[in-house]
Design an enzyme around this catalytic site. Structure first.
Site, PDB file in Angstrom:
ATOM      1  CB  SER A 413      31.187   5.221  31.616  1.00  0.00           C
ATOM      2  OG  SER A 413      31.561   6.399  30.976  1.00  0.00           O
ATOM      3  N   PRO A 414      34.275   4.534  30.803  1.00  0.00           N
ATOM      4  CG  PRO A 414      35.421   6.104  29.540  1.00  0.00           C
ATOM      5  CD  PRO A 414      34.138   5.337  29.608  1.00  0.00           C
ATOM      6  CD  GLN A 491      38.556   7.292  27.709  1.00  0.00           C
ATOM      7  OE1 GLN A 491      39.022   7.112  28.838  1.00  0.00           O
ATOM      8  NE2 GLN A 491      37.534   8.089  27.476  1.00  0.00           N
ATOM      9  CE1 TYR A 572      42.981  14.304  32.541  1.00  0.00           C
ATOM     10  CE2 TYR A 572      41.028  13.442  31.469  1.00  0.00           C
ATOM     11  CZ  TYR A 572      41.767  13.653  32.613  1.00  0.00           C
ATOM     12  OH  TYR A 572      41.299  13.230  33.824  1.00  0.00           O
ATOM     13  NE  ARG A 620      33.577   9.737  27.669  1.00  0.00           N
ATOM     14  CZ  ARG A 620      33.118   9.358  28.869  1.00  0.00           C
ATOM     15  NH1 ARG A 620      33.705   9.777  29.963  1.00  0.00           N
ATOM     16  NH2 ARG A 620      32.094   8.564  28.988  1.00  0.00           N
ATOM     17  NE  ARG A 715      28.850   9.357  39.236  1.00  0.00           N
ATOM     18  CZ  ARG A 715      28.148  10.458  39.475  1.00  0.00           C
ATOM     19  NH1 ARG A 715      28.367  11.133  40.588  1.00  0.00           N
ATOM     20  NH2 ARG A 715      27.255  10.895  38.617  1.00  0.00           N
TER      21      ARG A 715
HETATM   22  C1  LIG Z   1      36.357   7.062  39.335  1.00  0.00           C
HETATM   23  C2  LIG Z   1      36.110   7.640  37.992  1.00  0.00           C
HETATM   24  C3  LIG Z   1      37.088   7.600  37.025  1.00  0.00           C
HETATM   25  C4  LIG Z   1      36.862   8.100  35.735  1.00  0.00           C
HETATM   26  N1  LIG Z   1      37.790   7.962  34.767  1.00  0.00           N
HETATM   27  C5  LIG Z   1      37.505   8.298  33.484  1.00  0.00           C
HETATM   28  C6  LIG Z   1      38.388   7.983  32.426  1.00  0.00           C
HETATM   29  O1  LIG Z   1      39.400   7.343  32.611  1.00  0.00           O
HETATM   30  N2  LIG Z   1      38.054   8.401  31.186  1.00  0.00           N
HETATM   31  C7  LIG Z   1      36.902   9.083  30.929  1.00  0.00           C
HETATM   32  O2  LIG Z   1      36.646   9.447  29.792  1.00  0.00           O
HETATM   33  N3  LIG Z   1      36.043   9.353  31.907  1.00  0.00           N
HETATM   34  C8  LIG Z   1      36.299   8.966  33.174  1.00  0.00           C
HETATM   35  N4  LIG Z   1      35.374   9.183  34.156  1.00  0.00           N
HETATM   36  C9  LIG Z   1      34.093   9.799  33.800  1.00  0.00           C
HETATM   37  C10 LIG Z   1      33.029   8.729  33.554  1.00  0.00           C
HETATM   38  O3  LIG Z   1      33.339   7.907  32.445  1.00  0.00           O
HETATM   39  C11 LIG Z   1      31.664   9.356  33.342  1.00  0.00           C
HETATM   40  O4  LIG Z   1      31.719  10.181  32.198  1.00  0.00           O
HETATM   41  C12 LIG Z   1      31.222  10.188  34.529  1.00  0.00           C
HETATM   42  O5  LIG Z   1      31.515   9.539  35.754  1.00  0.00           O
HETATM   43  C13 LIG Z   1      29.720  10.455  34.497  1.00  0.00           C
HETATM   44  O6  LIG Z   1      29.002   9.256  34.496  1.00  0.00           O
HETATM   45  P1  LIG Z   1      28.230   8.681  35.798  1.00  0.00           P
HETATM   46  O7  LIG Z   1      27.314   9.757  36.255  1.00  0.00           O
HETATM   47  O8  LIG Z   1      27.511   7.463  35.292  1.00  0.00           O
HETATM   48  O9  LIG Z   1      29.259   8.353  36.835  1.00  0.00           O
HETATM   49  C14 LIG Z   1      35.619   8.697  35.450  1.00  0.00           C
HETATM   50  C15 LIG Z   1      34.632   8.754  36.434  1.00  0.00           C
HETATM   51  C16 LIG Z   1      34.841   8.209  37.679  1.00  0.00           C
HETATM   52  C17 LIG Z   1      33.732   8.252  38.700  1.00  0.00           C
END
Ligand SMILES: Cc1cc2nc3c(=O)[nH]c(=O)nc-3n(C[C@H](O)[C@H](O)[C@H](O)COP(=O)(O)O)c2cc1C
Ligand SMILES: Cc1cc2nc3c(=O)[nH]c(=O)nc-3n(C[C@H](O)[C@H](O)[C@H](O)COP(=O)(O)OP(=O)(O)OC[C@H]3O[C@@H](n4cnc5c(N)ncnc54)[C@H](O)[C@@H]3O)c2cc1C
Length: 763
Positions: A413-414, A491, A572, A620, A715
């Protein structure tokens, strides 16, 4: 102790028995409004585990119950004319009446006084006359109502209609679910044998179907005749029967989900359905009742005072009850939404049904019925277009979107790294992304990369607006393509009202200490009182940002990215147009959803026009603002997805929240997956699920149940770049590709995993 038990159902009778067993000197009176053999319902199911608990408490009644049990191991699902059977589920059923008669008999033997046809109107009298009162007066507990301000009940009347019937048709080989399509909508039955010649046959349908049939105006006899006609093909000429003679009206019910903040008051305790209900589709109401009875009887003998015993009882049972209620809620909601799944292939539908409560995982199903799961996995691989080795878990199925072919369904994921300099990715990004590309995921996202310097969230965000950016990204993309099988998605986004803020590990969303740049958004709604009030965008701002998105997409294409995602989530810039919490515009870009989607769709069309035909675009979204009806709701997200789908978006990346500080999210394992599920199964659009998904089991069950097409993990990939390769080793899957220099590491890992497996098997 002198004890009054109000209600002679399973909870009341079993509590009386358990008390007498612990101290025969107790004087216990059970007051029951009905006659001894005048009971509603047909059979109830109990698990082997509950029977063991009963046997440890009272071997005598457990043995008698066991003698009358009907056992079955299989679950059959009849859907679209196909009967699919899986095994290893281990249930047993007993007639409710039989159970109550056995418990009454046992209670009498132990010296419990049973008073029938004894209606209790006011529990207060018993509280003064007795040392302790147990209120086990069921679902519509008068005691709970009398002390409503103390127990604070929360009663949620659910929307499906059901009626509890019986039949002499045999369902003795499997717990059977039958789904029938009628001219008024779907109607389904939950059927299970509970004695040699009778089976429970619960009929359920949506309110809309129930209304269309006119069940509300029918007598009980007419309702039953209608149900017989609906299920004629499955009843072998047998009748359906009701034994709810004491219930007035048609006997159709809506399930009330009951929670109570407290379960005791002075010398009175609540138990069973009076305290908490669990939907009948996971068959746990009787289990909760009898296990609570054992616990309270134990504490009344181990604790010095009633109060301490009650406190311990609540502490000990509340967690158990909440766990079961949570599984029951998942199952109940699945049946409420079942029409969404009825068009799935029977294999997928069956899987979805079996895993509906989320208590049974993918690997758990493998333990129960390896053959059935194997055939379901083979089905998944085949429909995914896999050619070789069909016996692989769903996460290792290929996926095709336009010309993009992914090796598997796992997505990195981003995740913003905040390590860029003037928008240029650095060595950090090179190492970070290339390492994750080597980790086995089919698709690797780069972080939200911004379309302009003002569109950055923080000064550390990456960009697609300077030639240096292009060169740095191209180096990463080239490595990914040359050295790995992963595909890479860019993205792109604009921070809007959440821009000009500090990097994540300093203080998320806090304005910069200095050097802030002006921000803009749909309306002048700041992220927080500390953040800048954004400039509401005028048409020339909108043209400019749209063109920046187009230029960023063109740069991403020159870098060689395989796929593009537009970031329309998380508060955003584009998200600020979609959410009514941040869009206060009165022009054609505000108000109705159609208006709020106008600019987001305009950007998409402009980007799609320059992005190569064979490459997919995803969007997204935040599918829930978590702010009730004031924000985007999961239902509105379905409409958003429909509009994206109509515009030609290839896949919807279904995130949620982060759009407003008003949000009250409900976190949990896979907590956003229901939104993906809903969008996918209501619109037919392809989706990605994300959010607190971290086990291979989660990924496999989401995919196999048709809740998403791809699964994003964020994560977990920070903690382990090789998440997919490690998952494969854990599952014993050898179809993944490791980089050649790492093969000795792979071999050792698989050997160790096998050894671990053998050792666990031996224990
Ligand atoms: C450090 C960090 C940076 C993130 N940056 C982005 C981002 O640039 N773009 C985005 O769409 N989501 C971003 N997210 C959200 C993640 O892509 C994801 O949707 C969210 O962490 C939930 O997934 P997880 O439970 O597997 O961490 C970010 C999450 C984390 C932890
Ligand atoms: C359709 C359906 C299917 C179900 N299937 C299952 C299943 O398969 N497995 C399972 O474990 N559970 C099942 N249940 C749930 C199960 O029946 C209940 O959870 C369980 O009976 C709870 O036990 P209880 O003693 O708390 O309440 P109840 O069984 O409701 O007993 C309460 C008793 O109190 C009496 N009473 C009520 N008010 C008064 C009063 N004022 N004065 C005197 N007496 C009173 C009632 O007559 C009743 O006998 C099902 C429920 C439904 C509706």
């Amino acid at each position: 102790m002198r004890v009054a038990v109000l209600g002679g159902g399973p909870a009341g009778l079993y509590f009386a028995i358990s008390m007498k067993l612990r101290d025969p000197a107790h004087e216990i009176t059970v007051l029951e409004r009905n006659r001894p053999d005048d009971t509603f319902g047909w059979g109830v199911v109990l698990s082997d585990e509950t029977l063991d608990n009963l046997a440890a408490n009272d071997p005598v009644s457990a043995e008698r119950i066991r003698e009358h049990f009907a056992y079955w191991d299989d679950i059959a699902v009849v859907h679209k004319g196909t009967r699919t059977v899986s095994t290893g589920h281990g249930f047993c059923g007993i007639g409710r009446m039989r159970l109550l008669l056995l418990l009454q008999e046992r209670a009498r033997e132990l010296g419990v006084r049973l008073e029938f046809q004894a209606e209790v109107d006011d529990p207060r009298r018993f509280m003064t006359d007795y040392d302790m009162v147990l209120a086990a007066d069921g679902l519509n507990s008068k005691t709970r109502a009398a002390f409503a301000e103390i127990f604070k009940p929360d009663i949620d009347i659910r929307r499906n209609k059901f009626v509890w019937l019986g039949t002499h048709q045999k369902f003795d080989d499997a717990f059977t679910f039958i789904f029938e399509k009628t001219e008024h909508g779907w109607v389904w039955a939950h059927a299970y044998q509970f004695d040699p010649d009778t089976a429970t046959f619960i009929v359920e349908c949506s309110q809309a179907t129930w209304d269309a049939f006119g069940f509300g105006e029918m007598t009980k006899e007419e309702s039953i005749a209608t149900c017989e006609a609906i299920f004629r093909d499955h009843l072998g000429g047998h009748r359906l029967m009701s034994n709810a003679n004491h219930i007035r009206g048609s006997a159709w019910l809506n399930f009330p989900r009951v929670l109570c903040e407290r379960w005791s008051h002075e010398n009175l305790a609540l138990m069973g359905d009076a305290a908490a209900t669990a939907h009948f589709s996971i068959g746990s109401g009787t289990k909760l009742a009898v296990e609570s009875a054992i616990a309270l009887a134990d504490f009344l003998h181990s604790e010095p005072t009633l109060r301490e015993a009650f406190d311990k009882y609540e502490d000990a049972r509340r967690t158990e009850v909440l766990k079961l209620q949570s599984a029951a809620r998942n199952s109940m909601e699945w049946f409420e939404e079942v029409e969404r799944y009825l068009d799935l292939d029977p294999v997928q539908f069956n899987y979805s049904l079996l895993t509906r409560s989320q208590r049974i995982s993918h690997e758990n199903l493998r333990l129960r019925d390896p053959a059935w799961l194997g055939s379901a996995e083979a089905w998944f691989q085949t429909q995914a277009g896999a050619t070789a080795n069909a016996a692989r878990a769903p996460m290792f199925a290929p996926f095709r979107l336009r010309g993009l072919e992914l090796k598997n369904r796992v997505v990195v994921s981003p995740m913003a790294q905040y390590k860029a300099v003037d928008g240029t990715p650095t060595d950090w990004h090179f190492v970070h992304y290339c390492e994750r590309a080597k980790g086995g995921a089919g698709l690797l996202y780069i972080e939200m990369t911004c379309v302009s310097p003002e569109g950055r969230i923080t000064p550390g965000c990456t960009g697609f607006y300077k030639p240096e950016h292009e060169a740095a990204w191209k180096r990463i993309v080239d490595f990914v393509h040359t050295e790995t099988e992963a595909k890479i998605c860019a993205q792109i986004g604009h921070s809007g009202p959440k821009g000009s803020t500090r990097v994540g590990w300093e203080e998320d969303n806090a304005p910069l200490p200095d050097g802030n740049w002006p921000v803009m958004a749909a309306s002048d709604v700041p992220w927080s009182p500390r953040n800048q009030v954004p400039k509401p965008m005028d048409r020339s701002d909108m043209d400019m940002v749209r063109d920046q998105f187009v230029a960023a997409a063109e740069m991403a294409e020159r870098c060689g990215f395989d796929m593009l995602e537009l970031h329309y989530a998380h508060g955003y810039l584009v998200s600020s147009f979609i959410s009514p919490l941040t869009n206060r515009r009165t022009d054609e870009y505000g108000g109705s959803l159609e208006n709020r989607m106008r600019y987001p769709l305009e950007i998409f069309h402009a980007v799609r026009a320059v992005w190569p035909e064979e490459k997919p675009i995803s969007v997204r979204i935040s599918a829930n603002d978590w702010a009730g009806d004031d924000g985007v709701t999961p239902a509105e997200a379905v409409e958003i997805a429909r509009m994206l789908q109509g515009a030609g978006v290839d896949i919807c990346d279904v995130s949620a929240g982060q759009t407003s500080l008003l949000a009250r999210p409900v976190y949990g394992r896979m907590f956003q997956t229901p939104f993906s599920d809903r969008i996918r199964n209501e619109t037919g659009m392809k989706t990605m699920a994300v959010g607190n998904i971290y086990e291979p089991d989660h990924v496999n069950s989401i995919l196999m149940a048709g809740r998403a097409d791809l699964v994003c993990l964020a994560r977990p990939h920070l903690a382990d770049p090789y998440w997919t390769l490690h998952a494969a080793a854990k599952l014993g899957d050898r179809g993944v590709t490791w980089p050649n220099p790492y093969l000795p590491g792979r071999d050792q890992l698989y050997r160790l995993a096998e050894r671990q497996e053998q050792m666990t098997g031996k224990v």
